[in-house]
Motif scaffolding. Structure first.
Motif, PDB file in Angstrom:
ATOM      1  N   THR A  67       0.829  -1.206   0.000  1.00 54.68           N
ATOM      2  CA  THR A  67       0.000   0.000   0.000  1.00 54.68           C
ATOM      3  C   THR A  67       0.864   1.256   0.000  1.00 54.68           C
ATOM      4  O   THR A  67       0.556   2.232  -0.704  1.00 54.68           O
ATOM      5  N   LEU A  68       1.951   1.257   0.755  1.00 52.50           N
ATOM      6  CA  LEU A  68       2.855   2.415   0.744  1.00 52.50           C
ATOM      7  C   LEU A  68       3.477   2.636  -0.636  1.00 52.50           C
ATOM      8  O   LEU A  68       3.564   3.770  -1.114  1.00 52.50           O
ATOM      9  N   ILE A  69       3.915   1.549  -1.268  1.00 52.82           N
ATOM     10  CA  ILE A  69       4.476   1.650  -2.625  1.00 52.82           C
ATOM     11  C   ILE A  69       3.415   2.204  -3.574  1.00 52.82           C
ATOM     12  O   ILE A  69       3.676   3.122  -4.355  1.00 52.82           O
ATOM     13  N   LYS A  70       2.220   1.662  -3.486  1.00 53.68           N
ATOM     14  CA  LYS A  70       1.115   2.085  -4.344  1.00 53.68           C
ATOM     15  C   LYS A  70       0.846   3.582  -4.197  1.00 53.68           C
ATOM     16  O   LYS A  70       0.742   4.309  -5.200  1.00 53.68           O
ATOM     17  N   THR A  76      -2.040   1.763  -9.594  1.00 54.87           N
ATOM     18  CA  THR A  76      -3.270   1.004  -9.356  1.00 54.87           C
ATOM     19  C   THR A  76      -2.895  -0.284  -8.623  1.00 54.87           C
ATOM     20  O   THR A  76      -1.709  -0.627  -8.509  1.00 54.87           O
ATOM     21  N   ASP A  77      -3.902  -1.019  -8.157  1.00 54.59           N
ATOM     22  CA  ASP A  77      -3.645  -2.298  -7.491  1.00 54.59           C
ATOM     23  C   ASP A  77      -2.902  -3.254  -8.425  1.00 54.59           C
ATOM     24  O   ASP A  77      -1.940  -3.907  -8.019  1.00 54.59           O
ATOM     25  N   ARG A  78      -3.341  -3.344  -9.665  1.00 55.53           N
ATOM     26  CA  ARG A  78      -2.680  -4.231 -10.632  1.00 55.53           C
ATOM     27  C   ARG A  78      -1.240  -3.798 -10.887  1.00 55.53           C
ATOM     28  O   ARG A  78      -0.335  -4.631 -10.953  1.00 55.53           O
ATOM     29  N   GLN A  79      -1.035  -2.498 -11.038  1.00 56.63           N
ATOM     30  CA  GLN A  79       0.312  -2.002 -11.319  1.00 56.63           C
ATOM     31  C   GLN A  79       1.265  -2.254 -10.160  1.00 56.63           C
ATOM     32  O   GLN A  79       2.418  -2.625 -10.381  1.00 56.63           O
ATOM     33  N   VAL A  80       0.800  -2.068  -8.927  1.00 55.92           N
ATOM     34  CA  VAL A  80       1.704  -2.269  -7.789  1.00 55.92           C
ATOM     35  C   VAL A  80       2.103  -3.734  -7.671  1.00 55.92           C
ATOM     36  O   VAL A  80       3.266  -4.042  -7.393  1.00 55.92           O
ATOM     37  N   VAL A  81       1.190  -4.649  -7.924  1.00 55.32           N
ATOM     38  CA  VAL A  81       1.536  -6.069  -7.867  1.00 55.32           C
ATOM     39  C   VAL A  81       2.546  -6.409  -8.958  1.00 55.32           C
ATOM     40  O   VAL A  81       3.532  -7.112  -8.708  1.00 55.32           O
ATOM     41  N   ASP A  82       2.354  -5.882 -10.164  1.00 52.91           N
ATOM     42  CA  ASP A  82       3.308  -6.113 -11.250  1.00 52.91           C
ATOM     43  C   ASP A  82       4.667  -5.492 -10.947  1.00 52.91           C
ATOM     44  O   ASP A  82       5.711  -6.094 -11.198  1.00 52.91           O
ATOM     45  N   ASP A  83       4.665  -4.281 -10.399  1.00 56.00           N
ATOM     46  CA  ASP A  83       5.934  -3.622 -10.066  1.00 56.00           C
ATOM     47  C   ASP A  83       6.677  -4.364  -8.959  1.00 56.00           C
ATOM     48  O   ASP A  83       7.901  -4.471  -8.987  1.00 56.00           O
ATOM     49  N   ILE A  84       5.943  -4.875  -7.986  1.00 51.22           N
ATOM     50  CA  ILE A  84       6.582  -5.657  -6.927  1.00 51.22           C
ATOM     51  C   ILE A  84       7.203  -6.919  -7.521  1.00 51.22           C
ATOM     52  O   ILE A  84       8.320  -7.293  -7.174  1.00 51.22           O
ATOM     53  N   ARG A  85       6.482  -7.564  -8.409  1.00 54.77           N
ATOM     54  CA  ARG A  85       7.011  -8.767  -9.069  1.00 54.77           C
ATOM     55  C   ARG A  85       8.327  -8.467  -9.791  1.00 54.77           C
ATOM     56  O   ARG A  85       9.262  -9.263  -9.765  1.00 54.77           O
ATOM     57  N   ASP A  86       8.416  -7.302 -10.413  1.00 54.45           N
ATOM     58  CA  ASP A  86       9.560  -6.964 -11.259  1.00 54.45           C
ATOM     59  C   ASP A  86      10.692  -6.218 -10.549  1.00 54.45           C
ATOM     60  O   ASP A  86      11.731  -5.980 -11.149  1.00 54.45           O
ATOM     61  N   THR A  87      10.503  -5.837  -9.283  1.00 51.83           N
ATOM     62  CA  THR A  87      11.469  -4.974  -8.605  1.00 51.83           C
ATOM     63  C   THR A  87      11.959  -5.617  -7.312  1.00 51.83           C
ATOM     64  O   THR A  87      11.231  -5.648  -6.313  1.00 51.83           O
TER      65      THR A  87
END
Length: 112
Positions: A67-70, A76-87
């Motif tokens: 939530t802090l990253i977002k 968005t919720d989808r983007q934060v999950v994808d960014d976490i996966r990739d970072t």
């Protein structure tokens, strides 16, 4: 819903060695991770789950960290999950024990 303690996160040095490239201690997310009193917050979070049965809740650090990253990145919720996966540094920030090249949770988890 029950709450189960998750595995302890690796140190910064150990987390990075699994990648072959260490994470920088100067990275803002590494520094944020060191500033936040995760253990105390986790204890307070556990009190919300008095039951010993049922589906296990997600760890506090994972959900709050995401939530802090977002919010900080305006995702968005989808983007934060994808960014976490990739970072990798995001994965370190949310308390994963090691880097994983898959989504740590579904985006709908942030809604529930």
């Amino acid at each position: 819903m029950v709450y189960r303690q998750k595995a302890t996160q690796l140190s910064l040095e150990s987390f990075g060695s699994a990648l072959g490239t260490p994470l920088s201690p100067d990275n803002e997310w590494v520094q944020y991770a060191e500033l936040i009193p995760w253990a105390k917050l986790e204890e307070a979070y556990q009190l919300q789950f008095p039951s010993k049965t049922g589906r296990a809740a997600k760890p506090f650090r994972l959900l709050y960290g995401a939530t802090l990253i977002k919010l900080k990145k305006g995702l968005t919720d989808r983007q934060v999950v994808d960014d976490i996966r990739d970072t990798p540094v995001y994965q370190y920030f949310i308390g994963l024990p090691e880097y994983r090249a898959k989504k740590p949770f579904e985006h709908t988890t942030l809604v529930h």
